[in-house]
Design an enzyme around this catalytic site. Structure first.
Site, PDB file in Angstrom:
ATOM      1  N   LYS A  11       0.861  -1.238  -0.097  1.00  0.00           N
ATOM      2  CA  LYS A  11      -0.236   0.105   0.038  1.00  0.00           C
ATOM      3  C   LYS A  11       0.971   1.227  -0.106  1.00  0.00           C
ATOM      4  O   LYS A  11       0.726   2.290  -0.641  1.00  0.00           O
ATOM      5  CB  LYS A  11      -0.884  -0.140   1.251  1.00  0.00           C
ATOM      6  CG  LYS A  11      -1.396   1.228   1.785  1.00  0.00           C
ATOM      7  CD  LYS A  11      -2.373   0.671   2.814  1.00  0.00           C
ATOM      8  CE  LYS A  11      -1.804  -0.026   3.947  1.00  0.00           C
ATOM      9  NZ  LYS A  11      -0.982   0.830   4.837  1.00  0.00           N
ATOM     10  N   ARG A  84      -8.482   3.948  10.503  1.00  0.00           N
ATOM     11  CA  ARG A  84      -8.237   2.479  10.579  1.00  0.00           C
ATOM     12  C   ARG A  84      -9.486   2.192  11.583  1.00  0.00           C
ATOM     13  O   ARG A  84      -9.584   1.027  12.068  1.00  0.00           O
ATOM     14  CB  ARG A  84      -7.066   2.495  11.360  1.00  0.00           C
ATOM     15  CG  ARG A  84      -5.856   2.592  10.666  1.00  0.00           C
ATOM     16  CD  ARG A  84      -4.714   2.287  11.487  1.00  0.00           C
ATOM     17  NE  ARG A  84      -3.273   2.598  10.901  1.00  0.00           N
ATOM     18  CZ  ARG A  84      -2.637   1.866  10.233  1.00  0.00           C
ATOM     19  NH1 ARG A  84      -2.791   0.522  10.194  1.00  0.00           N
ATOM     20  NH2 ARG A  84      -1.499   2.303   9.788  1.00  0.00           N
ATOM     21  N   ARG A 123      11.265 -12.042   4.645  1.00  0.00           N
ATOM     22  CA  ARG A 123      12.281 -10.982   4.624  1.00  0.00           C
ATOM     23  C   ARG A 123      13.380 -11.429   5.763  1.00  0.00           C
ATOM     24  O   ARG A 123      13.143 -11.713   6.878  1.00  0.00           O
ATOM     25  CB  ARG A 123      11.722  -9.636   5.128  1.00  0.00           C
ATOM     26  CG  ARG A 123      11.036  -9.101   3.887  1.00  0.00           C
ATOM     27  CD  ARG A 123      10.744  -7.524   4.225  1.00  0.00           C
ATOM     28  NE  ARG A 123      10.131  -7.132   5.440  1.00  0.00           N
ATOM     29  CZ  ARG A 123       9.022  -6.177   5.599  1.00  0.00           C
ATOM     30  NH1 ARG A 123       9.025  -5.340   4.352  1.00  0.00           N
ATOM     31  NH2 ARG A 123       8.894  -5.843   6.653  1.00  0.00           N
ATOM     32  N   ARG A 155      13.754 -10.846  10.809  1.00  0.00           N
ATOM     33  CA  ARG A 155      13.125  -9.890  11.308  1.00  0.00           C
ATOM     34  C   ARG A 155      12.103 -10.363  12.558  1.00  0.00           C
ATOM     35  O   ARG A 155      11.047 -10.974  11.976  1.00  0.00           O
ATOM     36  CB  ARG A 155      12.655  -8.492  10.527  1.00  0.00           C
ATOM     37  CG  ARG A 155      13.584  -7.763   9.973  1.00  0.00           C
ATOM     38  CD  ARG A 155      13.048  -6.620   9.247  1.00  0.00           C
ATOM     39  NE  ARG A 155      11.716  -6.120   9.898  1.00  0.00           N
ATOM     40  CZ  ARG A 155      11.152  -5.168   9.720  1.00  0.00           C
ATOM     41  NH1 ARG A 155      11.469  -4.562   8.655  1.00  0.00           N
ATOM     42  NH2 ARG A 155      10.214  -4.533  10.224  1.00  0.00           N
ATOM     43  N   ARG A 166      -0.615  -9.967  13.332  1.00  0.00           N
ATOM     44  CA  ARG A 166      -0.990  -8.430  12.824  1.00  0.00           C
ATOM     45  C   ARG A 166      -2.183  -8.545  11.585  1.00  0.00           C
ATOM     46  O   ARG A 166      -3.020  -7.877  11.808  1.00  0.00           O
ATOM     47  CB  ARG A 166       0.173  -7.905  12.050  1.00  0.00           C
ATOM     48  CG  ARG A 166       1.446  -7.516  13.116  1.00  0.00           C
ATOM     49  CD  ARG A 166       2.544  -7.286  12.329  1.00  0.00           C
ATOM     50  NE  ARG A 166       2.546  -6.098  11.402  1.00  0.00           N
ATOM     51  CZ  ARG A 166       3.468  -5.836  10.564  1.00  0.00           C
ATOM     52  NH1 ARG A 166       4.511  -6.670  10.475  1.00  0.00           N
ATOM     53  NH2 ARG A 166       3.411  -4.804   9.732  1.00  0.00           N
TER      54      ARG A 166
END
Ligand SMILES: [Zn+2]
Length: 213
Positions: A11, A84, A123, A155, A166
């Site tokens: 996004k 949000r 990642r 990470r 999340r």
């Protein structure tokens, strides 16, 4: 324009691309918070304190910041990362009505959870040079593509379990936000899978269709 999408949906990248090609100002939540702090205003000082304490910025404070920013910008922006919550939607509609502004299009980027987990949990960061890349982009020996280093860390924030948590939080809070926005402004769900260029093209087409409607 308002751009919505889960973490890892691309996004932020799409908002920046759109801002460039459609001549819109890119307004991200992060930018707004940083600008408020940098302004040194009473509001900025409050935000600085909240962030330093590691707390979430409450709705009424976010609303004040968005108001300050949109009043200053005038028309022609793409919002990324806001609203949000249902309260923020109500506040934004009231604010824009007051400013006499309309939202031309709300884009809700659709990316399946499995794809996001693959993107984010894949990642890795090089312990030698700090470069962050995807597992797919490592050199043939499995080393860092920048320095060849072999000390690669996932990470913590991106570990699969964290990504799934999340996403759950995102789906629970943001689904109703898209619905509420869609009741007031034109809303299009756009497929966010594929090359960034292809996704940008889909968004541009949606924008064109909304302009003509
Ligand atoms: Zn490296």
């Amino acid at each position: 324009m308002i751009l919505m999408g889960p973490p890892g949906s691309g996004k932020g990248t799409q908002a920046a691309v759109l801002a460039w090609f459609q001549d819109l100002r890119h307004v991200s939540t992060g930018d707004m918070l940083r600008a408020a702090v940098a302004s040194g205003s009473a509001l900025g000082k409050r935000v600085e304190g909240i962030m330093a304490a590691g707390e979430l910025v409450p709705d009424d404070v976010m609303m004040e910041i968005v108001k300050e920013r949109l009043e200053e910008l005038g028309e022609g922006w793409v919002l990324d990362g806001f609203p949000r919550t249902a309260e923020q939607v109500a506040g934004l509609v009231e604010l824009l009505d007051g400013l006499g502004q309309e939202v031309g299009l709300v884009v809700d980027l659709q990316v399946p959870d499995e794809e996001i987990v693959r993107r984010l949990a894949g990642r890795v960061t090089c312990g030698d040079c700090g470069h962050t890349t995807s597992r797919d982009a490592l050199d043939p020996d499995g080393g860092c593509p920048d320095c060849g280093g072999r000390t690669l860390h996932v990470r913590v924030d991106d570990a699969e379990e964290t990504v799934r948590r999340r996403l759950d939080v995102y789906r629970a809070t943001t689904g109703p936000v898209a619905e509420a926005l869609g009741r007031r402004y034109p809303l299009r769900r756009v497929e966010g899978v594929g090359a960034p260029d292809a996704v940008a093209q889909r968004i541009a087409s949606a924008l064109e269709a909304a302009d003509q409607a």
